[in-house]
Motif scaffolding. Structure first.
Motif, PDB file in Angstrom:
ATOM      1  N   VAL A 151      21.458  20.631 -19.424  1.00  0.00           N
ATOM      2  CA  VAL A 151      20.147  19.543 -19.861  1.00  0.00           C
ATOM      3  C   VAL A 151      19.228  20.288 -20.776  1.00  0.00           C
ATOM      4  O   VAL A 151      18.377  19.507 -21.137  1.00  0.00           O
ATOM      5  N   GLY A 152      19.546  21.545 -21.189  1.00  0.00           N
ATOM      6  CA  GLY A 152      18.578  22.217 -22.126  1.00  0.00           C
ATOM      7  C   GLY A 152      17.864  23.416 -21.411  1.00  0.00           C
ATOM      8  O   GLY A 152      17.867  23.589 -20.210  1.00  0.00           O
ATOM      9  N   GLU A 153      17.665  24.387 -22.373  1.00  0.00           N
ATOM     10  CA  GLU A 153      16.896  25.589 -21.850  1.00  0.00           C
ATOM     11  C   GLU A 153      17.486  26.421 -20.530  1.00  0.00           C
ATOM     12  O   GLU A 153      16.915  26.945 -19.882  1.00  0.00           O
ATOM     13  N   GLY A 154      18.721  26.300 -20.701  1.00  0.00           N
ATOM     14  CA  GLY A 154      19.721  27.143 -19.671  1.00  0.00           C
ATOM     15  C   GLY A 154      19.629  26.570 -18.261  1.00  0.00           C
ATOM     16  O   GLY A 154      20.052  27.089 -17.469  1.00  0.00           O
ATOM     17  N   LEU A 155      19.228  25.119 -18.336  1.00  0.00           N
ATOM     18  CA  LEU A 155      19.316  24.465 -17.076  1.00  0.00           C
ATOM     19  C   LEU A 155      20.395  23.694 -16.858  1.00  0.00           C
ATOM     20  O   LEU A 155      20.916  23.248 -17.808  1.00  0.00           O
ATOM     21  N   LEU A 156      20.553  23.418 -15.616  1.00  0.00           N
ATOM     22  CA  LEU A 156      21.733  22.215 -15.320  1.00  0.00           C
ATOM     23  C   LEU A 156      21.095  21.066 -14.548  1.00  0.00           C
ATOM     24  O   LEU A 156      19.797  21.194 -14.125  1.00  0.00           O
ATOM     25  N   PHE A 157      21.754  20.104 -14.711  1.00  0.00           N
ATOM     26  CA  PHE A 157      21.109  18.651 -14.215  1.00  0.00           C
ATOM     27  C   PHE A 157      20.864  19.141 -12.616  1.00  0.00           C
ATOM     28  O   PHE A 157      19.795  18.208 -12.083  1.00  0.00           O
ATOM     29  N   ARG A 158      21.533  19.789 -11.976  1.00  0.00           N
ATOM     30  CA  ARG A 158      20.973  20.049 -10.484  1.00  0.00           C
ATOM     31  C   ARG A 158      19.573  20.569 -10.376  1.00  0.00           C
ATOM     32  O   ARG A 158      18.856  20.300  -9.514  1.00  0.00           O
ATOM     33  N   ASP A 159      19.211  21.136 -11.506  1.00  0.00           N
ATOM     34  CA  ASP A 159      17.643  21.754 -11.319  1.00  0.00           C
ATOM     35  C   ASP A 159      17.001  20.740 -11.637  1.00  0.00           C
ATOM     36  O   ASP A 159      15.728  20.829 -10.956  1.00  0.00           O
ATOM     37  N   LEU A 160      17.223  19.519 -12.396  1.00  0.00           N
ATOM     38  CA  LEU A 160      16.188  18.285 -12.305  1.00  0.00           C
ATOM     39  C   LEU A 160      16.373  17.737 -10.901  1.00  0.00           C
ATOM     40  O   LEU A 160      15.332  17.078 -10.505  1.00  0.00           O
ATOM     41  N   TRP A 161      17.487  17.547 -10.113  1.00  0.00           N
ATOM     42  CA  TRP A 161      17.782  16.771  -9.217  1.00  0.00           C
ATOM     43  C   TRP A 161      17.012  17.323  -8.115  1.00  0.00           C
ATOM     44  O   TRP A 161      16.444  16.419  -7.267  1.00  0.00           O
ATOM     45  N   ASP A 162      16.719  18.683  -7.951  1.00  0.00           N
ATOM     46  CA  ASP A 162      16.247  19.120  -6.773  1.00  0.00           C
ATOM     47  C   ASP A 162      14.709  18.976  -6.927  1.00  0.00           C
ATOM     48  O   ASP A 162      14.332  19.134  -5.572  1.00  0.00           O
ATOM     49  N   VAL A 163      14.088  18.584  -7.708  1.00  0.00           N
ATOM     50  CA  VAL A 163      12.618  18.578  -7.885  1.00  0.00           C
ATOM     51  C   VAL A 163      12.457  16.692  -7.957  1.00  0.00           C
ATOM     52  O   VAL A 163      11.257  16.526  -8.459  1.00  0.00           O
ATOM     53  N   ARG A 164      13.525  16.008  -8.102  1.00  0.00           N
ATOM     54  CA  ARG A 164      13.102  14.630  -8.251  1.00  0.00           C
ATOM     55  C   ARG A 164      12.234  14.089  -7.315  1.00  0.00           C
ATOM     56  O   ARG A 164      12.121  14.643  -6.009  1.00  0.00           O
ATOM     57  N   LYS A 165      11.546  12.940  -7.839  1.00  0.00           N
ATOM     58  CA  LYS A 165      10.512  12.225  -6.726  1.00  0.00           C
ATOM     59  C   LYS A 165      11.029  10.929  -6.326  1.00  0.00           C
ATOM     60  O   LYS A 165      10.906  10.420  -5.403  1.00  0.00           O
ATOM     61  N   TRP A 166      11.798  10.245  -7.490  1.00  0.00           N
ATOM     62  CA  TRP A 166      12.623   9.014  -7.189  1.00  0.00           C
ATOM     63  C   TRP A 166      13.551   8.865  -8.288  1.00  0.00           C
ATOM     64  O   TRP A 166      13.444   9.224  -9.405  1.00  0.00           O
ATOM     65  N   THR A 167      14.496   7.908  -8.072  1.00  0.00           N
ATOM     66  CA  THR A 167      15.524   7.738  -8.799  1.00  0.00           C
ATOM     67  C   THR A 167      15.917   6.261  -8.798  1.00  0.00           C
ATOM     68  O   THR A 167      15.708   5.714  -7.895  1.00  0.00           O
ATOM     69  N   ARG A 168      16.383   5.796 -10.074  1.00  0.00           N
ATOM     70  CA  ARG A 168      17.208   4.593 -10.143  1.00  0.00           C
ATOM     71  C   ARG A 168      18.315   4.343 -10.816  1.00  0.00           C
ATOM     72  O   ARG A 168      18.523   5.256 -11.892  1.00  0.00           O
ATOM     73  N   MET A 169      19.288   3.773 -10.287  1.00  0.00           N
ATOM     74  CA  MET A 169      20.727   3.705 -11.316  1.00  0.00           C
ATOM     75  C   MET A 169      20.766   2.118 -11.722  1.00  0.00           C
ATOM     76  O   MET A 169      20.409   1.322 -10.892  1.00  0.00           O
TER      77      MET A 169
END
Length: 323
Positions: A151-169
């Motif tokens: 997802v950019g800057e050497g990061l994977l989506f899991r790095d975003l997922w680990d610090v999520r506050k809420w999600t919606r699909m």
């Protein structure tokens, strides 16, 4: 935003469901599921892609004329999105947007000083034309399928997922409705033009409709405080003519941008790969978006403090009150 409005306790009603609408020569009656009936001069439907007001309006038009122009449900979804709000990733610079493109999938990440957002887009296997409610299991399955995607800057989506506050699909509905009004009913926003959010044009186009309709109604009411249905119909049609082209252009550009970034098919993938050699996204947006955005409408009776103008001047200048 609406909580500063005067008389909000007696003029703003929430948690009501519209059951039916009656139109009369001098006004409308809106029947709600709690048994209440609200009376007014007009109904403005701004209730989303699966608009209840639009469905009622189409039924009324059919009864009146025996014909409805266009598809009854022209809005459909070919993509879905997983949207998340998260704590800021330290190595992702504030005020920056990252976009990563791929086969039938793309990602956008937005960062501010303390928080950020992500949007992961994925093409559906089969287009759908009805509202879809996704479960927690659906959200987990989507996230698991892209956990190791960059997802950019050497990061994977899991790095975003680990610090999520809420999600919606949700599904990404797209489409443009043919009929914008009937009798004393008129539609606004996603009820008539729904588009992908990744180009940032959908909400802005909705506000353009609000501005156009407000300007036209204000002028009409200043000359005729109690307009009849033909007078309102003329205003509604002028509103549609004012906004239809910009809505169509915004929907086209949003549609194109989503499919290009998600490599919808081979042609879109080739176009995306060749894009940087032709000036990239900045050149495309200067060519396609700037001519549309610079024509933005403004409220014609309200001053604009702090008005600014960039390299591309606005076509419409702010209202200046007479001294």
């Amino acid at each position: 935003m609406g909580w500063d409005l005067p008389d909000k306790e007696t003029r703003i009603f929430t948690s009501k469901k519209v059951i039916s609408i009656e139109t009369h020569a001098d006004g409308v009656q809106v029947h709600c599921d709690d048994g209440s009936i609200e009376k007014s001069s007009i109904v403005v439907g701004c209730d989303g892609a699966y608009s209840r007001v639009r469905g009622i309006m189409q039924d009324l038009r059919l009864k009146a004329s025996g014909h409805v122009c266009g598809s009854e449900m022209p809005i459909k979804a070919e993509y879905q999105a997983l949207v998340g709000y998260l704590n800021r990733i330290p190595q992702m610079q504030p005020g920056t947007i990252w976009e990563v493109r791929g086969n039938k999938t793309s990602f956008q990440v937005f960062m501010q000083e303390d928080v950020g957002w992500f949007l992961a887009y994925k093409r559906l296997t089969v287009p759908v034309s009805q509202s879809t409610q996704y479960s927690d299991d659906d959200v987990s399955a989507f996230a698991d399928s892209v956990m190791d995607h960059p997802v950019g800057e050497g990061l994977l989506f899991r790095d975003l997922w680990d610090v999520r506050k809420w999600t919606r699909m949700l599904n990404i509905e797209e489409g443009l409705v043919s009929e914008w009004h009937h009798d004393r009913i008129v539609l606004l926003g996603d009820s008539i033009h729904k588009m992908s959010p990744n180009a940032g044009l959908g909400m802005n186009q909705g506000w353009q409709g609000v501005v156009a309709l407000t300007n036209l109604l204000r002028k009409l009411l200043s000359e005729n405080p109690e307009p009849d249905t033909p007078a309102l119909t003329a205003i509604f049609e002028k509103y549609k003519k004012t906004c239809h082209k910009s809505a169509k252009d915004a929907a086209f550009l949003s549609n194109l941008y989503l499919r290009t970034t998600c490599w919808h098919n081979v042609a879109y993938k080739v176009a995306d790969i060749l894009g940087p050699y032709l000036g990239g996204d900045p050149a495309i947006f200067r060519l396609m978006a700037s001519p549309m955005i610079k024509r933005g409408l403004i409220l014609d009776s309200t001053p604009e403090p702090g008005y600014k103008e960039g390299n591309i001047p606005w076509d419409n200048k702010p209202y200046v009150a007479e001294q």
